[in-house]
Design an enzyme around this catalytic site. Structure first.
Site, PDB file in Angstrom:
ATOM      1  N   CYS A 148       3.456  16.030 -13.144  1.00 28.85           N
ATOM      2  CA  CYS A 148       4.594  16.924 -13.281  1.00 28.85           C
ATOM      3  C   CYS A 148       4.714  17.691 -11.977  1.00 28.85           C
ATOM      4  O   CYS A 148       3.805  18.450 -11.616  1.00 28.85           O
ATOM      5  CB  CYS A 148       4.409  17.879 -14.464  1.00 28.85           C
ATOM      6  SG  CYS A 148       5.703  19.119 -14.530  1.00 28.85           S
ATOM      7  N   CYS A 206       7.182  16.114 -19.598  1.00 26.30           N
ATOM      8  CA  CYS A 206       6.102  17.108 -19.645  1.00 26.30           C
ATOM      9  C   CYS A 206       6.400  18.160 -20.728  1.00 26.30           C
ATOM     10  O   CYS A 206       7.562  18.323 -21.134  1.00 26.30           O
ATOM     11  CB  CYS A 206       6.012  17.771 -18.272  1.00 26.30           C
ATOM     12  SG  CYS A 206       4.687  18.976 -18.129  1.00 26.30           S
ATOM     13  N   GLY A 220      -6.370  -8.426   2.931  1.00 27.18           N
ATOM     14  CA  GLY A 220      -5.059  -8.604   2.314  1.00 27.18           C
ATOM     15  C   GLY A 220      -4.077  -7.478   2.523  1.00 27.18           C
ATOM     16  O   GLY A 220      -3.377  -7.098   1.594  1.00 27.18           O
ATOM     17  N   ASN A 273      -3.699  -0.366  -3.123  1.00 27.44           N
ATOM     18  CA  ASN A 273      -3.197  -0.915  -4.382  1.00 27.44           C
ATOM     19  C   ASN A 273      -3.191   0.156  -5.477  1.00 27.44           C
ATOM     20  O   ASN A 273      -4.073   1.014  -5.531  1.00 27.44           O
ATOM     21  CB  ASN A 273      -4.046  -2.113  -4.812  1.00 27.44           C
ATOM     22  CG  ASN A 273      -3.996  -3.221  -3.773  1.00 27.44           C
ATOM     23  OD1 ASN A 273      -3.073  -3.241  -2.957  1.00 27.44           O
ATOM     24  ND2 ASN A 273      -4.964  -4.110  -3.781  1.00 27.44           N
ATOM     25  N   ASP A 294      -2.871  -0.756  -8.768  1.00 29.98           N
ATOM     26  CA  ASP A 294      -3.018  -1.473 -10.040  1.00 29.98           C
ATOM     27  C   ASP A 294      -4.346  -1.243 -10.758  1.00 29.98           C
ATOM     28  O   ASP A 294      -4.544  -1.728 -11.872  1.00 29.98           O
ATOM     29  CB  ASP A 294      -2.802  -2.978  -9.826  1.00 29.98           C
ATOM     30  CG  ASP A 294      -3.692  -3.553  -8.726  1.00 29.98           C
ATOM     31  OD1 ASP A 294      -4.791  -2.996  -8.493  1.00 29.98           O
ATOM     32  OD2 ASP A 294      -3.302  -4.553  -8.098  1.00 29.98           O
ATOM     33  N   HIS A 310      -2.558   5.233  -2.237  1.00 22.36           N
ATOM     34  CA  HIS A 310      -1.174   5.280  -2.716  1.00 22.36           C
ATOM     35  C   HIS A 310      -1.066   5.656  -4.188  1.00 22.36           C
ATOM     36  O   HIS A 310      -0.056   5.391  -4.817  1.00 22.36           O
ATOM     37  CB  HIS A 310      -0.480   3.933  -2.439  1.00 22.36           C
ATOM     38  CG  HIS A 310      -0.287   3.659  -0.977  1.00 22.36           C
ATOM     39  ND1 HIS A 310       0.108   2.446  -0.475  1.00 22.36           N
ATOM     40  CD2 HIS A 310      -0.464   4.461   0.096  1.00 22.36           C
ATOM     41  CE1 HIS A 310       0.185   2.525   0.848  1.00 22.36           C
ATOM     42  NE2 HIS A 310      -0.168   3.729   1.213  1.00 22.36           N
ATOM     43  N   ASN A 362      -7.586 -12.336   5.863  1.00 19.90           N
ATOM     44  CA  ASN A 362      -6.163 -12.533   5.570  1.00 19.90           C
ATOM     45  C   ASN A 362      -5.806 -13.962   5.982  1.00 19.90           C
ATOM     46  O   ASN A 362      -6.130 -14.366   7.089  1.00 19.90           O
ATOM     47  CB  ASN A 362      -5.311 -11.514   6.368  1.00 19.90           C
ATOM     48  CG  ASN A 362      -3.892 -11.387   5.850  1.00 19.90           C
ATOM     49  OD1 ASN A 362      -3.256 -12.385   5.531  1.00 19.90           O
ATOM     50  ND2 ASN A 362      -3.404 -10.163   5.769  1.00 19.90           N
ATOM     51  N   PRO A 363      -5.176 -14.729   5.095  1.00 20.91           N
ATOM     52  CA  PRO A 363      -4.813 -16.101   5.498  1.00 20.91           C
ATOM     53  C   PRO A 363      -3.801 -16.128   6.639  1.00 20.91           C
ATOM     54  O   PRO A 363      -3.681 -17.115   7.339  1.00 20.91           O
ATOM     55  CB  PRO A 363      -4.206 -16.710   4.226  1.00 20.91           C
ATOM     56  CG  PRO A 363      -4.268 -15.692   3.165  1.00 20.91           C
ATOM     57  CD  PRO A 363      -4.785 -14.415   3.717  1.00 20.91           C
TER      58      PRO A 363
END
Ligand code: APR
Length: 232
Positions: A120, A140, A179, A95, A97, A112, A205-206
């Site tokens: 830059c 930049c 997940g 993730n 976030d 990631h 995980n569902p």
């Protein structure tokens, strides 16, 4: 049934978009998935950025705005509490976030990259940006466009990050994947690496995933319920 954490000393939580889903951040695939709505070829690759940097940066600003509307959930807090109790706990996340860090997790390996950094390419510098919807700058000092410091489609992952993640997984005795569809490399290789290194492997995980068969234990619940029932 609680997982007996006292038996384990090197714990990895390996998280994907499903971990942030309960915070309200959309997943990438499946119902409501970002790649159903947006073509990654237009928004999330170097080629798209080269063609139209502003357009791609606007899309990532939207991701930042959406992420800031969301907050870490109980599951994030449980992981961060375990990290406090057991020093050899690491979070390897796909993730971008920053939700684990917002829940006070410190040992976070971001496979990631992060929505909250820019880089830059010309100067090879990475800039930490503040948690705000807008990028604080997009050009930049050298005049080059700054791109989000995240791994887009067709980008190579950073070698030092993969090495670090692999090393932590090899050393681990408990590996908990939460997940992730496990469809993107190197996510797909992590459970088998953990298993062959002798780690006890759990999937939260569902839904069933391509990798479900590899795990020693599968918990078919949303992340926060599973963490609350089995790890709190
Ligand atoms: N709790 C746990 N898992 C959940 C939940 C939840 N509440 N909601 C959904 N999931 C599961 C889905 O069943 C699915 O298996 O989360 C998974 C999300 O899969 P993806 O959307 O494919 O996300 P992820 O595996 O993190 O994607 C990997 O692909 O597009 C790239 O760079 C992007 O980091 C991303 C990578």
């Amino acid at each position: 049934m609680k997982i007996p954490l006292e038996h384990y000393h090197k714990i990895i939580f390996f998280t994907g978009a499903g971990m942030s889903a309960e915070s309200g951040v959309p997943t990438y695939r499946g119902r409501g998935g970002i790649w159903n709505e947006y073509k990654w070829e237009e928004y999330a690759c170097q080629n798209a950025f080269n063609k139209n940097p502003e357009f791609v940066l606007n899309f990532h600003q939207l991701r930042r705005v959406e992420a800031l509307k969301c907050n870490p959930h109980l599951g994030h807090t449980i992981i961060s509490n375990i990290e406090n109790l057991k020093k050899n706990t690491f979070i390897i996340t796909q993730n971008i976030d920053g939700m684990h860090q917002r829940a006070n997790s410190k040992n976070v390996i971001e496979l990631h990259g992060s929505l909250w950094r820019l880089r830059c390419e010309k100067e090879g510098i990475v800039i930490e940006d503040k948690m705000d919807g807008k990028f604080s700058k997009t050009i930049c000092e050298c005049g080059e466009w700054l791109r989000p410091d995240i791994i887009w489609f067709e980008d190579m992952l950073k070698e030092d990050i993969i090495l670090q993640a692999n090393q932590k997984i090899i050393e681990s005795d408990l590996f908990i994947s939460i997940g992730t569809s496990g469809m993107v490399w190197p996510a797909a290789s992590f459970p088998s690496l953990a298993k062959s290194s002798g780690s006890f492997c759990i999937e939260i995980n569902p839904e069933e995933t391509e990798l479900s068969k590899l795990y020693d234990q599968v918990i078919r619940l949303p992340a926060s319920d599973a963490l609350d029932q089995f790890f709190n």
